[in-house]
Design an enzyme around this catalytic site. Sequence first.
Site, PDB file in Angstrom:
ATOM      1  N   ASP A   1     -20.461  16.715 -13.287  1.00  0.00           N
ATOM      2  CA  ASP A   1     -21.289  17.854 -13.656  1.00  0.00           C
ATOM      3  C   ASP A   1     -21.798  18.503 -12.372  1.00  0.00           C
ATOM      4  OD1 ASP A   1     -23.410  16.283 -12.730  1.00  0.00           O
ATOM      5  OD2 ASP A   1     -24.516  16.318 -14.616  1.00  0.00           O
TER       6      ASP A   1
ATOM      7  N   CYS B   1     -22.278  12.139 -12.254  1.00  0.00           N
ATOM      8  CA  CYS B   1     -23.372  13.036 -12.624  1.00  0.00           C
ATOM      9  C   CYS B   1     -24.580  12.606 -11.806  1.00  0.00           C
ATOM     10  CB  CYS B   1     -23.633  13.047 -14.130  1.00  0.00           C
ATOM     11  SG  CYS B   1     -24.343  11.555 -14.839  1.00  0.00           S
TER      12      CYS B   1
ATOM     13  N   THR C   1     -27.183  10.549 -12.355  1.00  0.00           N
ATOM     14  CA  THR C   1     -27.370   9.096 -12.354  1.00  0.00           C
ATOM     15  C   THR C   1     -26.069   8.336 -12.583  1.00  0.00           C
ATOM     16  OG1 THR C   1     -27.785   8.981 -14.727  1.00  0.00           O
ATOM     17  CG2 THR C   1     -29.716   9.303 -13.268  1.00  0.00           C
TER      18      THR C   1
ATOM     19  N   HIS D   1     -13.434  -8.195 -14.498  1.00  0.00           N
ATOM     20  CA  HIS D   1     -13.840  -8.945 -15.691  1.00  0.00           C
ATOM     21  C   HIS D   1     -13.852  -8.112 -16.962  1.00  0.00           C
ATOM     22  CE1 HIS D   1     -16.207 -12.215 -13.280  1.00  0.00           C
ATOM     23  NE2 HIS D   1     -14.976 -12.041 -12.844  1.00  0.00           N
TER      24      HIS D   1
ATOM     25  N   HIS E   1     -11.539 -13.492 -19.779  1.00  0.00           N
ATOM     26  CA  HIS E   1     -11.921 -12.087 -19.700  1.00  0.00           C
ATOM     27  C   HIS E   1     -11.146 -11.257 -20.718  1.00  0.00           C
ATOM     28  CE1 HIS E   1     -14.225 -13.183 -16.228  1.00  0.00           C
ATOM     29  NE2 HIS E   1     -13.147 -13.641 -15.630  1.00  0.00           N
TER      30      HIS E   1
END
Length: 149
Positions: free
Chosen positions: A8, A65, A67, A98, A133
């Site tokens: 963004d 973005c 965060t 994992h 996993h």
Amino acid sequence: MKILIGNDHAGTELKFEIMEHLQEEGYEVENFGTDTTERVNYPEIGQKVAEALMAGDGDLGILICGTGVGITLAANKVPGIRAACCSDTTTAHLVREHNHANILGIGARIVGPELAKDIVDSYLNAVPQGGRHQTRIDMITEIEKKYNK
């Protein structure tokens, strides 16, 4: 390997730095994000990258973005996507190894460009592991199927 990248307005500058880094490392990069700082809606970008990845248009994705969280949440709504937001190299390595994360999220307001490049390298250099996993990835897929009928 082809990397799909999206961002963004908050992630524009970091996106360009990461793209340059990836291209220097020999990766093919396709840009789905905005190239300006004018406001855009991060859910649309996250969805575009996630859908393109699931359509087979690339091998892995990177979303950026402010965060890294919002755009990653949006991508995770697309069935088959396992997007993880990371702000350190250890987590970036482990989500690929994992959790078989197929999209890496990064917060442009959280990490600087050099750390972001290290996070990307750690993620891309990790190899998904099988065994216990894979069993857990299969369990996640079953949960997804239950709610995406």
